[in-house]
Design a protein around this motif. Sequence first.
Motif, PDB file in Angstrom:
ATOM      1  N   GLN A   1       0.828  -1.203   0.000  1.00  0.00           N
ATOM      2  CA  GLN A   1       0.000   0.000   0.000  1.00  0.00           C
ATOM      3  C   GLN A   1       0.863   1.254   0.000  1.00  0.00           C
ATOM      4  OE1 GLN A   1      -2.978  -2.269   2.955  1.00  0.00           O
ATOM      5  NE2 GLN A   1      -3.509  -0.095   2.769  1.00  0.00           N
TER       6      GLN A   1
ATOM      7  N   PHE B   1      -6.481  -3.514   2.506  1.00  0.00           N
ATOM      8  CA  PHE B   1      -7.344  -3.283   3.675  1.00  0.00           C
ATOM      9  C   PHE B   1      -6.557  -2.923   4.927  1.00  0.00           C
ATOM     10  CE2 PHE B   1      -9.355  -6.530   0.912  1.00  0.00           C
ATOM     11  CZ  PHE B   1     -10.280  -5.695   0.328  1.00  0.00           C
ATOM     12  N   GLY B   2      -5.296  -2.521   4.751  1.00  0.00           N
ATOM     13  CA  GLY B   2      -4.460  -2.145   5.890  1.00  0.00           C
ATOM     14  C   GLY B   2      -3.306  -3.110   6.124  1.00  0.00           C
TER      15      GLY B   2
ATOM     16  N   MET C   1      -7.130  -1.970  10.131  1.00  0.00           N
ATOM     17  CA  MET C   1      -7.889  -2.703   9.108  1.00  0.00           C
ATOM     18  C   MET C   1      -9.105  -1.860   8.779  1.00  0.00           C
ATOM     19  SD  MET C   1      -9.360  -6.586   9.209  1.00  0.00           S
ATOM     20  CE  MET C   1     -10.905  -7.024   8.413  1.00  0.00           C
ATOM     21  N   ARG C   2      -9.508  -1.887   7.547  1.00  0.00           N
ATOM     22  CA  ARG C   2     -10.553  -1.019   6.992  1.00  0.00           C
ATOM     23  C   ARG C   2     -11.505  -0.442   8.056  1.00  0.00           C
ATOM     24  NH1 ARG C   2     -13.304  -2.135   1.199  1.00  0.00           N
ATOM     25  NH2 ARG C   2     -13.768   0.015   0.747  1.00  0.00           N
TER      26      ARG C   2
ATOM     27  N   GLY D   1      -4.174   4.209   2.075  1.00  0.00           N
ATOM     28  CA  GLY D   1      -4.777   3.697   3.302  1.00  0.00           C
ATOM     29  C   GLY D   1      -5.398   4.858   4.036  1.00  0.00           C
ATOM     30  N   GLY D   2      -6.281   4.548   4.958  1.00  0.00           N
ATOM     31  CA  GLY D   2      -6.921   5.603   5.740  1.00  0.00           C
ATOM     32  C   GLY D   2      -7.681   6.586   4.864  1.00  0.00           C
TER      33      GLY D   2
ATOM     34  N   MET E   1     -13.068   4.118   3.660  1.00  0.00           N
ATOM     35  CA  MET E   1     -13.362   3.552   4.979  1.00  0.00           C
ATOM     36  C   MET E   1     -14.834   3.672   5.359  1.00  0.00           C
ATOM     37  SD  MET E   1     -10.287   2.681   6.022  1.00  0.00           S
ATOM     38  CE  MET E   1      -8.989   2.823   4.841  1.00  0.00           C
TER      39      MET E   1
HETATM   40 MO1  MOS Z   1      -5.970   1.214   5.907  1.00  0.00          MO
HETATM   41  S1  MOS Z   1      -7.136   0.283   7.191  1.00  0.00           S
HETATM   42  O1  MOS Z   1      -5.356   2.570   6.605  1.00  0.00           O
HETATM   43  O2  MOS Z   1      -5.493   0.457   4.542  1.00  0.00           O
END
Ligand code: MOS
Length: 728
Positions: A201, A232-233, A341-342, A498-499, A695
């Motif tokens: 990621q 998904f993290g 995680m997501r 992510g996030g 998310m």
């Molecule tokens: Mo994420 S849960 O910051 O890919």
Amino acid sequence: MTVPERPNGRATPRLEAELKVTGAARYAAEQTVQGLLHAALVQADVPSGVVRNVDATAALAMPGVVALLWHANAPRVRNGGFLALLQDATVHFAGQPVALVIAESPQQALRAAAAVKVDIEPAPAITAMNAALGEVVSPKEAAGGVAVDSRRGEPERELTQAAHVLAQRYTTPTHNHLPLEPHAVVTHWEQGRLTVHTSTQAVFGSRRILAHCFDLPPERVRVVAQYVGGGFGSKGRAWFPALVLGVMAARHVQRPVRLELTRAQMFCVVGRRQETVQDLKIGMDADGRLRAIVHDALAQTSTFAEHLDPVATPSRVLYGCAHVATTQRLVRVNAPQPNPMRAPGEGPGSFALESALDELAHRLDIDPLELRLRNLAERDMHTDLPWSSNGLETCLRVAADAFGWSRRPRKPQQWQQNHSWVGWGMASALYPVFRMACEASVGLSREGVVCVRCGTQDIGTGTLTVLAQIAAEAVGVPLAAVQVELGDTDLPEGPYSGGSIATASFTPAVEEAARGLKKRILANVVADPDSPLYGLASDQVTLVEGLLHSRIDTRRQTLAAWAATPAAQGLQVHARTAPAERPAYSAYGFGAVFAEVHVDATLGTVRVTRITAAYAAGRILNPMLARSQYVGGLVGGIGMALHEATLMDQASGRVVNTSLSDYLVPVHADMPRFDIHIVEEDDPHLAGGIKGIGMLGTVGTAAAIANAVFHATGRRLRDLPIRLEHLL
Ligand code: MOS
């Protein structure tokens, strides 16, 4: 906006879709390199102890085996700030890699790994959260730099004066991310540089870590992730320890090496959503207004590192309430290290808060939707900042209307259809807007192609497609005239995926670079004696759908024709954008989710038959891909509500359901009809107007389903997942 399910203008399918469905897209593990060797992990089978010896005799005698590494012979690497594997003898959890076999084929490596005899002197282990409750840890901060504790007003005093007080405990289990594509790395040396193809990621984050751990200048490390099959993290920091092992193996044998995790290893080696135990006390006035919230969350971490998801955020932020106190603590278990995680934090935290509000609505005989509407927050009372924009009320009303919520009988267990109890439940959702600095460049090729270069990665969300769309629109060319390069540290540095960070971070940079390129094109074309547009002022020409044309007469030239001429060569604009250091506004995406369930009256099986949701998350670049993200998030929420739980055997300390037949995830047969509404927002306080959407769909969904189960059956279930044995 109603969301089109078919291509339509901005609703463009993923540009790489055909490559993926035909198998032409090459993922990390599919990279072919001359002389490639294959590595396989050997894992500890006890949850705590000390590795006394690794007997490799049998393994090394097996065909094709080239080397075996364990802590006694593994090369030393610099500490990367996470659990360094094969660097010392300590075993912290069952499933921890303790040796690595390298062989000529993947089958030889796996077979030899199974033949390695690991001698571990076991030590006492804590194998469940409730065995560790005596020793509670206060972490320094929650993920994302969120404060661990919060307090405003006098919540304890207010609880004693409230007309109604609810005090309940809610629990959520351990989850695993389980992206479709297993974590993999293929690494080799290329012209004095370490080239690493990996499923990540964060290509730049991976490069930073590898350069640090192996003491190399960053420019001698190239990380590539062209296609990523979900994360998904689990493909951020959680993957670094094993990624380092893959690279260590290649350096040790001086040959290219490939390491790919097995599905079972993905349950122990690359993180997990932490288990939570959440105590909520809510005080409410007789008219359904919140008087006080006290939310105390306890969560699992490992014995060697702390991780805390921001579980209390919904209680702090979602509603208007003057008196709120939250605490978040950890307990150490000899189990894998948890990680985001997501919808980390907000997912489990919203299950507790939104379930509790449903309980209060029932007790006060107020409609659950009406209860939310009476408690909307006029500003972010946690940070005391105004909202950049807040679409919660609109989402609640839009989704309620579309769902038909006003027809809901107030009392539970009123409604039978065929052989099932039918119930309706709802919940609110929120997720904060995070963003990072981003660099990007946009250039024009001799063939008239607009080339976007940004070192972010597409983990399956549609990043590549929206990068192309943004540039096409800002420059003024058709989508087919744009080419995107991403997933490579040889590109300008792009954000982590992510996030819900990526789109919010790269949009301002790509738009700035693309607008800059358009300006340069217009300035150059009017100064080009060979162009029919020569001599016009640059504001008298424009570029639309690939056509340069005069605003004042009929002169025109296609960009493709001009791009081949000398005056057009070498046009490229680079931009760097970064978020404000101290934002003046509080920025969140909001949503509302309404669920219908059918609970079989005899068997207790729960089916989600319908989900209607509305989301307000700023400007939407591609409604089709946004819908896909929301559906994906909602599917995660259904899994959280009804299916997913990673189970540890308390006696052995091992994860027992390490396969996709034993760890239940929602499948096609579990899918309801999704009715998704996007509430478009024009948020002037956010660069590019983007909030991030990945998310949001997972927040609130488990509560909406649990609340629907209560409405169907009169049974209030406060522990996830909800299974048929809880409803018999
Ligand atoms: Mo994420 S849960 O910051 O890919």
